[in-house]
Write a protein that holds these residues in place. Sequence first.
Motif, PDB file in Angstrom:
ATOM      1  N   GLU A  39      14.253 104.369  37.578  1.00 26.84           N
ATOM      2  CA  GLU A  39      13.263 105.557  37.933  1.00 26.84           C
ATOM      3  C   GLU A  39      12.570 105.145  39.413  1.00 26.84           C
ATOM      4  O   GLU A  39      11.388 104.683  39.377  1.00 26.84           O
ATOM      5  CB  GLU A  39      12.200 105.503  36.768  1.00 26.84           C
ATOM      6  CG  GLU A  39      12.718 106.184  35.700  1.00 26.84           C
ATOM      7  CD  GLU A  39      11.505 106.271  34.517  1.00 26.84           C
ATOM      8  OE1 GLU A  39      10.353 106.518  35.019  1.00 26.84           O
ATOM      9  OE2 GLU A  39      11.919 105.838  33.311  1.00 26.84           O
ATOM     10  N   PRO A  40      13.197 105.458  40.544  1.00 25.57           N
ATOM     11  CA  PRO A  40      12.974 104.994  41.844  1.00 25.57           C
ATOM     12  C   PRO A  40      11.705 105.461  42.259  1.00 25.57           C
ATOM     13  O   PRO A  40      10.734 104.875  42.921  1.00 25.57           O
ATOM     14  CB  PRO A  40      14.114 105.561  42.798  1.00 25.57           C
ATOM     15  CG  PRO A  40      14.406 106.728  41.887  1.00 25.57           C
ATOM     16  CD  PRO A  40      14.742 106.210  40.517  1.00 25.57           C
ATOM     17  N   TYR A  41      11.113 106.749  41.665  1.00 28.74           N
ATOM     18  CA  TYR A  41       9.651 107.293  41.847  1.00 28.74           C
ATOM     19  C   TYR A  41       8.732 106.943  40.879  1.00 28.74           C
ATOM     20  O   TYR A  41       7.479 107.354  41.509  1.00 28.74           O
ATOM     21  CB  TYR A  41       9.877 108.859  41.900  1.00 28.74           C
ATOM     22  CG  TYR A  41      10.905 109.609  43.202  1.00 28.74           C
ATOM     23  CD1 TYR A  41      10.593 109.452  44.216  1.00 28.74           C
ATOM     24  CD2 TYR A  41      12.222 109.804  42.601  1.00 28.74           C
ATOM     25  CE1 TYR A  41      11.488 110.048  45.365  1.00 28.74           C
ATOM     26  CE2 TYR A  41      13.074 110.279  43.566  1.00 28.74           C
ATOM     27  CZ  TYR A  41      12.658 110.360  44.853  1.00 28.74           C
ATOM     28  OH  TYR A  41      13.553 110.825  45.831  1.00 28.74           O
ATOM     29  N   ALA A  42       9.093 106.110  40.248  1.00 30.68           N
ATOM     30  CA  ALA A  42       7.900 105.820  39.288  1.00 30.68           C
ATOM     31  C   ALA A  42       6.926 104.773  39.928  1.00 30.68           C
ATOM     32  O   ALA A  42       7.203 103.975  40.716  1.00 30.68           O
ATOM     33  CB  ALA A  42       8.469 105.099  38.007  1.00 30.68           C
ATOM     34  N   ALA A  43       5.550 104.895  39.381  1.00 30.05           N
ATOM     35  CA  ALA A  43       4.238 104.133  40.019  1.00 30.05           C
ATOM     36  C   ALA A  43       4.690 102.440  40.189  1.00 30.05           C
ATOM     37  O   ALA A  43       4.443 101.899  40.970  1.00 30.05           O
ATOM     38  CB  ALA A  43       3.440 104.362  39.645  1.00 30.05           C
ATOM     39  N   ASP A  44       5.397 102.134  39.088  1.00 32.43           N
ATOM     40  CA  ASP A  44       5.865 100.778  39.001  1.00 32.43           C
ATOM     41  C   ASP A  44       7.195 100.323  39.548  1.00 32.43           C
ATOM     42  O   ASP A  44       7.690  99.104  39.113  1.00 32.43           O
ATOM     43  CB  ASP A  44       5.432 100.207  37.596  1.00 32.43           C
ATOM     44  CG  ASP A  44       6.226 100.902  36.475  1.00 32.43           C
ATOM     45  OD1 ASP A  44       6.869 101.814  36.711  1.00 32.43           O
ATOM     46  OD2 ASP A  44       6.496 100.213  35.496  1.00 32.43           O
ATOM     47  N   ALA A  45       7.985 101.344  40.044  1.00 33.33           N
ATOM     48  CA  ALA A  45       9.020 100.783  40.513  1.00 33.33           C
ATOM     49  C   ALA A  45       9.246  99.889  41.658  1.00 33.33           C
ATOM     50  O   ALA A  45       8.297  99.748  42.530  1.00 33.33           O
ATOM     51  CB  ALA A  45       9.999 102.175  41.014  1.00 33.33           C
ATOM     52  N   PRO A  46      10.149  99.175  41.487  1.00 34.27           N
ATOM     53  CA  PRO A  46      10.362  97.989  42.514  1.00 34.27           C
ATOM     54  C   PRO A  46      10.650  98.725  44.294  1.00 34.27           C
ATOM     55  O   PRO A  46      11.027 100.031  43.974  1.00 34.27           O
ATOM     56  CB  PRO A  46      11.681  97.428  42.340  1.00 34.27           C
ATOM     57  CG  PRO A  46      12.493  98.111  41.308  1.00 34.27           C
ATOM     58  CD  PRO A  46      11.463  98.905  40.664  1.00 34.27           C
ATOM     59  N   LEU A  47      10.251  98.193  45.000  1.00 29.67           N
ATOM     60  CA  LEU A  47      10.371  98.478  46.300  1.00 29.67           C
ATOM     61  C   LEU A  47      11.901  99.156  46.599  1.00 29.67           C
ATOM     62  O   LEU A  47      12.609  98.165  46.434  1.00 29.67           O
ATOM     63  CB  LEU A  47      10.036  97.752  47.695  1.00 29.67           C
ATOM     64  CG  LEU A  47       9.601  98.103  48.870  1.00 29.67           C
ATOM     65  CD1 LEU A  47       8.851  98.995  49.095  1.00 29.67           C
ATOM     66  CD2 LEU A  47       9.571  96.870  49.841  1.00 29.67           C
ATOM     67  N   ASN A  48      11.963 100.424  46.909  1.00 29.87           N
ATOM     68  CA  ASN A  48      13.257 100.902  47.269  1.00 29.87           C
ATOM     69  C   ASN A  48      13.221 101.896  48.215  1.00 29.87           C
ATOM     70  O   ASN A  48      12.218 102.012  48.917  1.00 29.87           O
ATOM     71  CB  ASN A  48      13.962 101.560  45.780  1.00 29.87           C
ATOM     72  CG  ASN A  48      12.764 102.715  45.374  1.00 29.87           C
ATOM     73  OD1 ASN A  48      13.016 103.788  45.890  1.00 29.87           O
ATOM     74  ND2 ASN A  48      11.946 102.539  44.449  1.00 29.87           N
ATOM     75  N   THR A  49      14.363 102.426  48.525  1.00 28.76           N
ATOM     76  CA  THR A  49      14.464 103.376  49.807  1.00 28.76           C
ATOM     77  C   THR A  49      13.753 104.598  49.745  1.00 28.76           C
ATOM     78  O   THR A  49      14.001 105.665  50.572  1.00 28.76           O
ATOM     79  CB  THR A  49      15.962 103.598  49.945  1.00 28.76           C
ATOM     80  OG1 THR A  49      16.648 103.971  48.845  1.00 28.76           O
ATOM     81  CG2 THR A  49      16.597 102.113  50.347  1.00 28.76           C
ATOM     82  N   THR A  50      13.184 104.953  48.504  1.00 30.30           N
ATOM     83  CA  THR A  50      12.479 106.188  48.320  1.00 30.30           C
ATOM     84  C   THR A  50      11.055 105.999  48.351  1.00 30.30           C
ATOM     85  O   THR A  50       9.914 106.848  48.039  1.00 30.30           O
ATOM     86  CB  THR A  50      12.622 106.936  47.007  1.00 30.30           C
ATOM     87  OG1 THR A  50      12.214 106.237  45.793  1.00 30.30           O
ATOM     88  CG2 THR A  50      14.272 107.580  47.191  1.00 30.30           C
ATOM     89  N   SER A  51      10.608 104.341  48.260  1.00 29.93           N
ATOM     90  CA  SER A  51       9.236 103.955  48.233  1.00 29.93           C
ATOM     91  C   SER A  51       8.393 104.436  49.608  1.00 29.93           C
ATOM     92  O   SER A  51       8.861 104.269  50.483  1.00 29.93           O
ATOM     93  CB  SER A  51       9.132 102.656  48.009  1.00 29.93           C
ATOM     94  OG  SER A  51       9.648 102.139  47.072  1.00 29.93           O
ATOM     95  N   PRO A  52       7.078 104.966  49.383  1.00 23.28           N
ATOM     96  CA  PRO A  52       6.251 105.481  50.514  1.00 23.28           C
ATOM     97  C   PRO A  52       5.989 104.186  51.512  1.00 23.28           C
ATOM     98  O   PRO A  52       6.177 104.370  52.676  1.00 23.28           O
ATOM     99  CB  PRO A  52       4.970 106.008  49.971  1.00 23.28           C
ATOM    100  CG  PRO A  52       5.375 106.445  48.536  1.00 23.28           C
ATOM    101  CD  PRO A  52       6.526 105.243  48.171  1.00 23.28           C
TER     102      PRO A  52
END
Length: 219
Positions: A39-52
Amino acid sequence: MLTIYGVYRSRASRNYWLAGELGLPFVSVPVMQARRVAEPYAADAPLNTTSPDFLSVNPTGLIPCIDDGGFVMTESLAINLYLARKHGGPLSGRTVTEEAEMLQWTMWAATEVEPHAVKIVLAFDTGIQDSEEGRSVIAKASEALARGFKRLDQHLAATGHVVGDRFTVADLNLAEVFRYAMGQPALFDAAPNVKAWLARCQARPAFKAMMETRSGELE
């Protein structure tokens, strides 16, 4: 201080390897590919290429990228050419002609080899290599790669290096592209100079160190 954004299990491996060859201190920010996060957009998602936080550095949302003292740059192979040029030494071009050759071979690998080689990697990564679809994809990619393997094999017959008479950033860039085809050993068996050259590149301590860190990352 150089900052490299991207996990080792990505094209960032090229930049981590070069930093090791140059002995550059760096900070690694392990940004994962969004496709590898449940779940890349989840608040607790690890830093990923969709992270702000990452998109504020690289709005294209692609890894790797670097921040070199405020200079932000993308495209893994271009990053390596830049770092080699900036820091000099045997990995960089000694003449304008050598620099042009490094650029030429790197662009050739990016446009003529990598698009086909990456299909082999993806077939194995997605587990379809033994399916009818996977075998078809791999066969077509291997057929397309044969010409490139032949060209590089003939070129390496002279000095054993891509540019000049030594290991340079051009060897590193091409070695990382050709590594994607290692799932098809027949390509290398038909190009013995390429096979021996890649083995020499991958025997370098900086490559081994990069791969050791890479192997410790989560799949």
